[in-house]
Write a protein that holds these residues in place. Structure first.
Motif, PDB file in Angstrom:
ATOM      1  N   VAL A 194     -51.334  46.268  82.630  1.00  0.00           N
ATOM      2  CA  VAL A 194     -51.628  45.189  81.612  1.00  0.00           C
ATOM      3  C   VAL A 194     -53.152  45.025  81.315  1.00  0.00           C
ATOM      4  CG1 VAL A 194     -49.358  43.873  81.956  1.00  0.00           C
ATOM      5  CG2 VAL A 194     -51.723  43.427  83.121  1.00  0.00           C
ATOM      6  N   TYR A 195     -53.538  44.344  80.202  1.00  0.00           N
ATOM      7  CA  TYR A 195     -54.862  43.995  79.716  1.00  0.00           C
ATOM      8  C   TYR A 195     -55.083  42.623  79.770  1.00  0.00           C
ATOM      9  CZ  TYR A 195     -52.843  43.316  75.339  1.00  0.00           C
ATOM     10  OH  TYR A 195     -52.021  42.890  74.484  1.00  0.00           O
ATOM     11  N   ALA A 196     -56.320  42.102  79.706  1.00  0.00           N
ATOM     12  CA  ALA A 196     -56.486  40.749  79.657  1.00  0.00           C
ATOM     13  C   ALA A 196     -56.205  40.018  78.421  1.00  0.00           C
ATOM     14  CB  ALA A 196     -58.066  40.439  79.889  1.00  0.00           C
ATOM     15  N   ALA A 197     -55.023  39.052  78.412  1.00  0.00           N
ATOM     16  CA  ALA A 197     -54.791  38.653  77.181  1.00  0.00           C
ATOM     17  C   ALA A 197     -55.450  37.474  76.919  1.00  0.00           C
ATOM     18  CB  ALA A 197     -53.230  38.221  77.439  1.00  0.00           C
ATOM     19  N   THR A 198     -56.794  37.499  76.305  1.00  0.00           N
ATOM     20  CA  THR A 198     -57.491  36.447  75.879  1.00  0.00           C
ATOM     21  C   THR A 198     -57.268  36.182  74.651  1.00  0.00           C
ATOM     22  OG1 THR A 198     -59.439  38.110  75.374  1.00  0.00           O
ATOM     23  CG2 THR A 198     -59.334  37.038  77.713  1.00  0.00           C
ATOM     24  N   PRO A 247     -54.987  47.523  65.987  1.00  0.00           N
ATOM     25  CA  PRO A 247     -54.779  47.848  64.718  1.00  0.00           C
ATOM     26  C   PRO A 247     -53.075  48.000  64.278  1.00  0.00           C
ATOM     27  CG  PRO A 247     -54.832  49.827  66.440  1.00  0.00           C
ATOM     28  CD  PRO A 247     -55.035  48.381  66.945  1.00  0.00           C
ATOM     29  N   SER A 248     -53.023  47.843  63.098  1.00  0.00           N
ATOM     30  CA  SER A 248     -51.476  47.632  62.587  1.00  0.00           C
ATOM     31  C   SER A 248     -50.822  49.040  62.788  1.00  0.00           C
ATOM     32  CB  SER A 248     -51.587  47.343  61.169  1.00  0.00           C
ATOM     33  OG  SER A 248     -52.131  48.170  60.299  1.00  0.00           O
ATOM     34  N   THR A 280     -51.077  48.467  69.952  1.00  0.00           N
ATOM     35  CA  THR A 280     -50.993  48.270  68.628  1.00  0.00           C
ATOM     36  C   THR A 280     -50.822  46.632  68.371  1.00  0.00           C
ATOM     37  OG1 THR A 280     -48.763  49.012  68.082  1.00  0.00           O
ATOM     38  CG2 THR A 280     -50.724  50.593  67.892  1.00  0.00           C
ATOM     39  N   SER A 281     -50.727  46.361  67.114  1.00  0.00           N
ATOM     40  CA  SER A 281     -50.278  45.041  66.893  1.00  0.00           C
ATOM     41  C   SER A 281     -48.900  44.852  66.724  1.00  0.00           C
ATOM     42  CB  SER A 281     -51.017  44.918  65.464  1.00  0.00           C
ATOM     43  OG  SER A 281     -50.699  43.338  65.118  1.00  0.00           O
ATOM     44  N   GLN A 282     -48.541  43.736  67.752  1.00  0.00           N
ATOM     45  CA  GLN A 282     -47.168  43.374  67.978  1.00  0.00           C
ATOM     46  C   GLN A 282     -47.087  42.276  68.833  1.00  0.00           C
ATOM     47  OE1 GLN A 282     -46.042  43.746  71.124  1.00  0.00           O
ATOM     48  NE2 GLN A 282     -47.693  45.305  71.710  1.00  0.00           N
ATOM     49  N   LYS A 283     -46.047  41.370  68.834  1.00  0.00           N
ATOM     50  CA  LYS A 283     -45.962  40.256  69.535  1.00  0.00           C
ATOM     51  C   LYS A 283     -46.199  40.198  71.216  1.00  0.00           C
ATOM     52  CE  LYS A 283     -41.043  39.332  69.362  1.00  0.00           C
ATOM     53  NZ  LYS A 283     -40.128  38.413  68.631  1.00  0.00           N
ATOM     54  N   PHE A 284     -45.939  41.354  71.589  1.00  0.00           N
ATOM     55  CA  PHE A 284     -46.071  41.442  73.072  1.00  0.00           C
ATOM     56  C   PHE A 284     -47.213  41.704  73.691  1.00  0.00           C
ATOM     57  CE2 PHE A 284     -41.298  42.191  72.155  1.00  0.00           C
ATOM     58  CZ  PHE A 284     -40.791  40.883  72.558  1.00  0.00           C
ATOM     59  N   LEU A 285     -47.492  41.786  74.909  1.00  0.00           N
ATOM     60  CA  LEU A 285     -48.612  42.007  75.584  1.00  0.00           C
ATOM     61  C   LEU A 285     -48.567  43.825  75.778  1.00  0.00           C
ATOM     62  CD1 LEU A 285     -49.161  39.654  78.501  1.00  0.00           C
ATOM     63  CD2 LEU A 285     -50.288  39.767  76.342  1.00  0.00           C
ATOM     64  N   GLY A 286     -49.450  44.329  76.684  1.00  0.00           N
ATOM     65  CA  GLY A 286     -49.070  45.589  76.891  1.00  0.00           C
ATOM     66  C   GLY A 286     -48.047  45.865  77.664  1.00  0.00           C
ATOM     67  N   LEU A 324     -41.235  47.735  70.684  1.00  0.00           N
ATOM     68  CA  LEU A 324     -41.520  46.879  69.439  1.00  0.00           C
ATOM     69  C   LEU A 324     -42.294  47.860  68.401  1.00  0.00           C
ATOM     70  CD1 LEU A 324     -40.810  44.866  67.571  1.00  0.00           C
ATOM     71  CD2 LEU A 324     -42.579  43.535  68.564  1.00  0.00           C
ATOM     72  N   ALA A 325     -43.387  48.250  68.960  1.00  0.00           N
ATOM     73  CA  ALA A 325     -44.451  48.942  68.123  1.00  0.00           C
ATOM     74  C   ALA A 325     -43.777  50.341  67.535  1.00  0.00           C
ATOM     75  CB  ALA A 325     -45.632  49.261  69.054  1.00  0.00           C
TER      76      ALA A 325
END
Length: 181
Positions: free
Chosen positions: A71-75, A83-84, A99-105, A112-113
């Motif tokens: 996981v990455y830092a969800a700041t 990116p979309s 990529t742009s979606q509603k969940f974290l990495g 979802l992506a």
């Protein structure tokens, strides 16, 4: 092995795991006992009376698997830099947890992506306008400016020839060396 009508299995993801991604301490370098104690403490806090104590759930078996780059830092505000799935390049779309979606990495984010990328492809093939969520995101000027002066650098984290050094999981600490800047 886990099938038992009188018992349940619980799997936890403990994140963020290092200071680099927002944790208050380095959980990747913590002992298995420390990680298990922290998880049980949090479960007891969330479910008082259900964990431990008289009549509460009891830990019978555990395994700690460390995946430091999972996981990455969800700041706040960072999603605008993801990116979309749609790109300006013909017949090229992006998919991945980054990529742009509603969940974290995560696996869920990657799935979802992939679904969103498939929607872009289907919309383009059918000649439909892209959904609002699939419009191209502009590249922010500060990203371009920062990239121009960027120099390659070694990533912080785990070194070695073990699965964990390549982003895979590993049980126990083994012979792996943990390096943090």
């Amino acid at each position: 092995e886990y099938a038992d009508a009188d018992r349940s299995m619980l799997e936890l993801v403990f994140a963020p795991a290092t200071r680099e991604v927002g944790a208050d301490r380095n959980w990747i370098g913590a002992s298995d006992a420390e990680v298990v104690a922290a998880c049980l403490g949090e479960l007891s806090r969330l479910f008082p009376g259900e964990i431990g104590g008289e009549g509460g759930a009891e830990l019978l078996k555990h395994a700690v698997v460390r995946t430091p780059r999972s996981v990455y830092a969800a700041t706040p505000g960072r999603n605008r830099y993801r990116p979309s799935q749609a790109t300006p390049v013909p017949n090229f779309v992006l998919a991945g947890d980054w990529t742009s979606q509603k969940f974290l990495g995560s696996m869920e984010g990657a799935v979802l992506a992939g679904k969103l990328a498939a929607e872009v492809i289907a919309d383009r093939a059918a000649g439909r306008a892209a959904a609002t969520s699939q419009t191209l995101k502009p590249v922010h000027e500060e990203v371009v400016a920062a990239a121009e002066g960027a120099a390659p650098r070694e990533p912080v984290g785990v070194r070695g020839r073990h699965p964990i050094a390549f982003g895979g999981g590993q049980q126990g600490l083994g012979e792996t060396k943990f390096e943090h800047a």
